[in-house]
Design a protein around this motif. Sequence first.
Motif, mmCIF file in Angstrom:
data_model
loop_
_atom_site.group_PDB
_atom_site.id
_atom_site.type_symbol
_atom_site.label_atom_id
_atom_site.label_comp_id
_atom_site.label_asym_id
_atom_site.label_seq_id
_atom_site.Cartn_x
_atom_site.Cartn_y
_atom_site.Cartn_z
ATOM 1 N N ARG A 1 119.716 54.960 32.195
ATOM 2 C CA ARG A 1 120.705 55.597 33.034
ATOM 3 C C ARG A 1 121.040 56.452 32.517
ATOM 4 O O ARG A 1 121.267 57.901 32.922
ATOM 5 C CB ARG A 1 121.913 54.953 33.569
ATOM 6 N N GLU A 2 121.640 56.561 31.250
ATOM 7 C CA GLU A 2 122.184 57.723 30.250
ATOM 8 C C GLU A 2 121.013 58.905 30.270
ATOM 9 O O GLU A 2 121.231 60.079 30.188
ATOM 10 C CB GLU A 2 122.627 57.251 28.884
ATOM 11 N N CYS A 3 119.796 58.410 29.719
ATOM 12 C CA CYS A 3 118.735 59.359 29.770
ATOM 13 C C CYS A 3 118.430 59.961 30.926
ATOM 14 O O CYS A 3 118.221 61.240 31.033
ATOM 15 C CB CYS A 3 117.437 58.675 29.126
ATOM 16 N N ASN A 4 118.286 59.609 32.185
ATOM 17 C CA ASN A 4 118.150 60.271 33.136
ATOM 18 C C ASN A 4 119.187 60.956 33.784
ATOM 19 O O ASN A 4 118.964 62.114 34.361
ATOM 20 C CB ASN A 4 117.954 58.919 34.520
ATOM 21 N N GLU A 5 120.333 60.636 33.594
ATOM 22 C CA GLU A 5 121.637 61.520 33.708
ATOM 23 C C GLU A 5 121.609 62.878 32.900
ATOM 24 O O GLU A 5 121.994 64.019 33.250
ATOM 25 C CB GLU A 5 122.938 60.947 33.762
ATOM 26 N N TYR A 6 121.290 62.499 31.612
ATOM 27 C CA TYR A 6 121.038 63.618 30.934
ATOM 28 C C TYR A 6 120.062 64.831 31.120
ATOM 29 O O TYR A 6 120.354 65.896 31.099
ATOM 30 C CB TYR A 6 120.810 63.365 29.423
ATOM 31 N N ALA A 7 118.804 64.266 31.669
ATOM 32 C CA ALA A 7 117.742 64.987 31.958
ATOM 33 C C ALA A 7 118.456 65.619 33.296
ATOM 34 O O ALA A 7 117.985 67.034 33.482
ATOM 35 C CB ALA A 7 116.653 64.167 32.540
ATOM 36 N N ALA A 8 119.129 65.103 34.262
ATOM 37 C CA ALA A 8 119.362 65.719 35.418
ATOM 38 C C ALA A 8 120.449 67.033 35.108
ATOM 39 O O ALA A 8 120.451 67.992 35.726
ATOM 40 C CB ALA A 8 120.162 64.636 36.405
ATOM 41 N N LYS A 9 121.291 66.700 34.397
ATOM 42 C CA LYS A 9 122.087 67.583 33.746
ATOM 43 C C LYS A 9 121.329 68.980 33.144
ATOM 44 O O LYS A 9 121.554 70.258 33.473
ATOM 45 C CB LYS A 9 123.194 67.150 32.604
ATOM 46 N N LEU A 10 120.493 68.707 32.376
ATOM 47 C CA LEU A 10 119.668 69.676 31.684
ATOM 48 C C LEU A 10 118.963 70.594 32.841
ATOM 49 O O LEU A 10 119.021 72.001 32.731
ATOM 50 C CB LEU A 10 118.755 69.152 30.791
ATOM 51 N N ILE A 11 118.434 69.975 33.640
ATOM 52 C CA ILE A 11 117.755 70.733 34.935
ATOM 53 C C ILE A 11 118.632 71.593 35.490
ATOM 54 O O ILE A 11 118.515 72.580 35.963
ATOM 55 C CB ILE A 11 117.301 69.731 35.865
ATOM 56 N N ALA A 12 120.039 70.907 35.767
ATOM 57 C CA ALA A 12 120.993 71.836 36.573
ATOM 58 C C ALA A 12 121.565 73.030 35.744
ATOM 59 O O ALA A 12 121.936 74.060 36.193
ATOM 60 C CB ALA A 12 122.040 70.937 36.931
ATOM 61 N N ASP A 13 121.525 72.822 34.312
ATOM 62 C CA ASP A 13 122.023 73.636 33.564
ATOM 63 C C ASP A 13 121.036 75.037 33.207
ATOM 64 O O ASP A 13 121.535 75.868 33.050
ATOM 65 C CB ASP A 13 122.464 73.246 32.164
ATOM 66 N N HIS A 14 119.748 74.725 33.667
ATOM 67 C CA HIS A 14 118.843 75.738 33.473
ATOM 68 C C HIS A 14 117.969 75.568 34.649
ATOM 69 O O HIS A 14 116.850 75.208 34.969
ATOM 70 C CB HIS A 14 117.943 75.457 32.327
ATOM 71 N N PRO A 15 118.394 76.346 35.643
ATOM 72 C CA PRO A 15 117.706 76.274 37.182
ATOM 73 C C PRO A 15 116.384 76.936 36.930
ATOM 74 O O PRO A 15 116.143 77.980 36.559
ATOM 75 C CB PRO A 15 118.701 77.263 37.910
ATOM 76 N N GLY A 16 115.457 76.196 37.515
ATOM 77 C CA GLY A 16 114.035 76.747 37.571
ATOM 78 C C GLY A 16 113.130 76.560 36.540
ATOM 79 O O GLY A 16 112.021 76.747 36.415
ATOM 80 N N ARG A 17 113.932 75.992 35.360
ATOM 81 C CA ARG A 17 113.073 75.800 34.185
ATOM 82 C C ARG A 17 112.704 74.443 33.794
ATOM 83 O O ARG A 17 111.558 74.229 33.206
ATOM 84 C CB ARG A 17 113.902 76.114 32.845
ATOM 85 N N PHE A 18 113.318 73.376 34.281
ATOM 86 C CA PHE A 18 112.935 72.043 33.926
ATOM 87 C C PHE A 18 112.868 71.257 35.401
ATOM 88 O O PHE A 18 113.395 71.225 36.382
ATOM 89 C CB PHE A 18 113.952 71.418 33.083
ATOM 90 N N GLY A 19 112.026 70.108 35.387
ATOM 91 C CA GLY A 19 111.906 69.179 36.106
ATOM 92 C C GLY A 19 112.184 68.012 35.455
ATOM 93 O O GLY A 19 112.305 67.680 34.086
ATOM 94 N N GLY A 20 112.069 66.788 36.130
ATOM 95 C CA GLY A 20 112.134 65.472 35.248
ATOM 96 C C GLY A 20 111.620 64.310 35.792
ATOM 97 O O GLY A 20 111.698 64.000 37.175
ATOM 98 N N PHE A 21 110.981 63.422 35.219
ATOM 99 C CA PHE A 21 110.343 61.937 35.359
ATOM 100 C C PHE A 21 111.350 61.027 34.849
ATOM 101 O O PHE A 21 111.647 60.821 33.911
ATOM 102 C CB PHE A 21 108.931 61.856 34.845
ATOM 103 N N ALA A 22 112.023 60.207 35.794
ATOM 104 C CA ALA A 22 113.096 59.128 35.258
ATOM 105 C C ALA A 22 112.410 58.125 34.693
ATOM 106 O O ALA A 22 111.469 57.576 35.185
ATOM 107 C CB ALA A 22 113.737 58.737 36.743
ATOM 108 N N MET A 23 113.191 57.610 33.755
ATOM 109 C CA MET A 23 112.873 56.389 33.049
ATOM 110 C C MET A 23 113.246 55.206 33.842
ATOM 111 O O MET A 23 114.531 55.337 34.114
ATOM 112 C CB MET A 23 113.236 56.394 31.451
#
Length: 373
Positions: free
Chosen positions: A135-157
Motif C-alpha cells: 500500500r505504501e509503495c503504491n501510494e508513493y507511486a501515485a503521488k510521484l505521478i501526480a507531482d510530475h504530470p505526464g512523465r510517469f505512469g505506474g503498475f501497482a504492487m
Amino acid sequence: MKKDERKQRWSLKGCVCGCEEVLSLTGAALSRRQFVAGLAGTATVAAAGLSGPIKAFAQAAETRPYRIDVHHHLSPPSYVTASVAANFGDGPMRKWTPESSLADMDKAGIAVAMLSVTTPGVNFTSGEAARKLARECNEYAAKLIADHPGRFGGFAMLPLTDVDASLKEISYALDTLKLDGIGLLTSYHDKWLGDPAFLPVMEELNARKVIVYTHPTGADCCVNLVRTQPPVMIEYGTDTTRTIADIIFSGNAQKFRDIRWIFSHAGGSMPFLIERLVRQPVLDAKTKPTVPDGTLAELTRFWYDTAQTSNKAAMSALSAIIPTSQILFGTDFPYRTGIDHVNGLRNAGVFTEAQIADIERGNALKLLPRFGA
C-alpha cells in the motif's frame, strides 16, 4: 498577417509523436520516415533541406522526449527501509531518486516511464507487513505521478500470496489511486502465475481488462544453484519463461483473454525454447485444450519489452516469433540507462525506423492511450 505569411501552412498527419505524417511548408516536405529518423537522431534537419519555422520545429522535435519506457523501477522510501532491515537489495535500487529517473529519461528522449517496484517485491515478507508495504509503495507511486504530470505512469504492487488483500489492493490501486495497471513477479514461493491459488485474482484482473506487467525473480527452488552464477544472470530469464508457459498450459491464457500481459526482457528464454513450447501439445495430449489454435497463437497475443535485450541476437530471435506490434521499449532503469537501449535498438540492425518508432512509442499507446494526448 502579411500575405507571404499566410502562404505558410502546416499540414500534419499521424506521426508517432502526435504530429502528422507529412510536414509541408511552401513546398518543403518532411516525410514520416525522415521525421521519425530525426526523432531518433539518425537524420539531420539539414538533410531535409528545410528552413524557417519548419526547420525550428524539426530541430525541436529531435530532442523532444517521446519514448515510453514500460520497464522502469522506483524505490519508495519505505521499500528502501524494508530492504535494509531485511538485508536485501543493492546500490542502484537503494540510491534511486525521482530526479535520477527524470535526468536519465531526458537524456534518452523518454517522455513517460511506467514505474514498478523491482524484485523481490513483497516476497520477502508476508501478512500485515506485506499488505502495508504494498500500500505504501503504491501510494508513493501515485503521488510521484501526480507531482510530475505526464512523465510517469505506474503498475501497482500486490501481496499476491494473500488473495483477499490482493483483491482489495487492486480496487484501491486502480479505482482510488488511478494507477495504470498491476505489476506482478513471475513467481511467488514456487507458484507461478498460472497456479490455481491465484485464480480469484486473475478473474478480477480479467474482468477489469487490466494491463499486467511482469518482472522476473529468483524462484525459491533455484537460488544459489551455482556459485559463479547469481540468479539475475540465468534464473530471471528462465523464470519469465516458466510463468509464460504456466499461464498458457494451465489454460489461463484461454480463460482470461482480457488480461493484457507484458513480459520483461524479450520473454526471457522463450524465443530460444520456442520449438519445445510449440511441441508441448504434441508431447502431452492433455495440454491440447489449452492451446486450441496452437501455442504461437497465445504467445503472439502477449507483449514483450526490450529491457536488457536491445541487441541483435535477442531482438532477432524475438521478432522471428513475435510481431513487432507486440514489442515495447523498456530500459530496466536504474540497472541500465535509457540511452543504452535507444542505441542498442538502432545498432542491432533488426528493425526499420518505422518499426523502432512503434516499439519506442506507438505500440505502448495501444495499451496506454492516455499518454497520447
